[in-house]
Write a protein that holds these residues in place. Sequence first.
Motif, PDB file in Angstrom:
ATOM      1  N   SER B 170       0.778  -1.145  -0.040  1.00  0.00           N
ATOM      2  CA  SER B 170       0.119   0.050   0.011  1.00  0.00           C
ATOM      3  C   SER B 170       0.758   1.349   0.046  1.00  0.00           C
ATOM      4  O   SER B 170       0.365   2.426  -0.203  1.00  0.00           O
ATOM      5  CB  SER B 170      -0.823  -0.005   1.177  1.00  0.00           C
ATOM      6  N   HIS B 172       3.584   1.788  -1.831  1.00  0.00           N
ATOM      7  CA  HIS B 172       4.690   1.811  -2.903  1.00  0.00           C
ATOM      8  C   HIS B 172       4.638   3.254  -4.003  1.00  0.00           C
ATOM      9  O   HIS B 172       5.686   3.270  -4.155  1.00  0.00           O
ATOM     10  CB  HIS B 172       4.743   0.547  -3.541  1.00  0.00           C
ATOM     11  N   HIS B 178       4.302   7.271   3.136  1.00  0.00           N
ATOM     12  CA  HIS B 178       4.445   6.119   3.796  1.00  0.00           C
ATOM     13  C   HIS B 178       5.389   6.242   5.226  1.00  0.00           C
ATOM     14  O   HIS B 178       4.979   5.629   6.171  1.00  0.00           O
ATOM     15  CB  HIS B 178       4.814   4.802   2.962  1.00  0.00           C
ATOM     16  N   THR B 181       4.218   8.979   7.605  1.00  0.00           N
ATOM     17  CA  THR B 181       2.863   8.896   8.558  1.00  0.00           C
ATOM     18  C   THR B 181       3.036   7.819   9.484  1.00  0.00           C
ATOM     19  O   THR B 181       1.967   7.611  10.319  1.00  0.00           O
ATOM     20  CB  THR B 181       1.784   8.430   7.427  1.00  0.00           C
ATOM     21  N   HIS B 182       4.148   7.162   9.789  1.00  0.00           N
ATOM     22  CA  HIS B 182       4.384   6.353  10.965  1.00  0.00           C
ATOM     23  C   HIS B 182       4.666   7.342  12.055  1.00  0.00           C
ATOM     24  O   HIS B 182       5.135   8.370  12.330  1.00  0.00           O
ATOM     25  CB  HIS B 182       5.748   5.478  10.811  1.00  0.00           C
TER      26      HIS B 182
END
Lengths: 102, 373
Positions: B170, B172, B178, B181-182
């Motif tokens: 999701s 990539h 990605h 947003t951790h």
Amino acid sequence: MKNVLSLVAFALLASCADENGTPRTYDNNDLELAVGNSARMGCSCMFVMEMDEAYCRAWVKASPDVAKVSFDVANKRVQSSAFISWAATARFVDEKKGCILE
Amino acid sequence: MRALLVALTVSSSFALAQNCPTRATWPTTEWPQNLATGKDAQIKALEDFAFTIIGKDSERLGYRTEGLVIIKNGAIVYERYARGFDETKRHLSWSVAKSISSALVGVAVKQGVLNLDDGVCQLLPDFEGTPQCAITVKDAITFGTALGWQEEYEDQSYQVSSVISMLFGSGHKDQLRHILTHKLVAEPGKRWSYSTGDAELASALAKTALSKGHGKDAFWKLLFDPIGMQRATFEEDARGTPLGGSMVFATPRDFAKFGYLFLNDGCWNGERILPEGWVAASTTPSDVFVATAPEDEKTPSGYSWWLNRPVPSQNKPAPWPDVPEDTYAALGHWGQRIIVVPSEDVIVVRVGDDRDGSIGVNELTRLSLAVTR
């Protein structure tokens, strides 16, 4: 034995869990990941590493081994699919940037 | 003749002004060869160790070395390829890319377009207003962002791997989003945790900073081309984020040139490519490692390089006991290695496809050094 390994794996994952102690999970499933992996890595293998198809097919094989990979040498694209719903395509861009998973 | 002497004098003065080491030759175009002679026993021991496919190839057992190059005093002393590879074929770096990404941050610092204390949102304004703005460039190259990243691979459940989701799932299409947003699980700079996301963030910061003045091919213009990494490939996602945690491709000879840049204090043929002191800082255990690394992480890291250094405060001895303590290495999944031994003027590059446990640095280096002595 498999249960023991699973417990060990869970214990390891717990060490990088979020503040609630629960490992984050992602919105993927194994088939989506399998086709994404084999398309991207297959493209890089064939058009960046310039290895032959037999090597690349073996190189991208992952568990579960469900992805059907097709190499389009003329257009420098690799498509991968699994069952009816899952598919991914990677294409070669150029010598500097290699392949992109679309 | 007089003009030549003047040119040599100017060239030497320039190198001195840059505080750069001098060498008789530089392998920008080709590596000189000075193959080891009278070392049959040492070479046999090395090859018995490194080229050990067990059973059928499809079973993926043993050390599946695909290329092994040893450089001593600026020349190739040993080179062998296997499994369809040769000196012209690029090989995947996996996490060796992390050391390259940290060097690209160094290039940007040298160019004056990036500072280690810069916050990520100074370069990536899309994330302005988020807690992740507290992450600095230095945090990204020292595995110190404190993002709640889960560095798992194919031997664990795919669903919990931040890496697999980023490269193939999701995350990539927009890998920077990605990564960032951790959630933070600690204060940035206060928690060491090995992370492909941190390294990819570092490469994104370097590209953003460098491309303003040098274009989208800045990595080649300022690093790969000057040192002769003629066939380096640095893959990106669809938004142009470089995949600097894992997806660099180069020939083993070209990876050795990257090692040679570090062996020569970040200089190449009199030109300083990395800031003065960068290599020393890259090869010293980072503050965040020394203060916070977990007990089971036995090998200290600097600026995304792995180091044969003890960490007395954690009661950790040097991790590779049979090789010189100044040895450092870029290490990647499935046994990719660039090993630098400054005290012996040696670089070892090994590429492979080890699915059965990656080849050990201590033994590989020990046996390689025996060939060079």
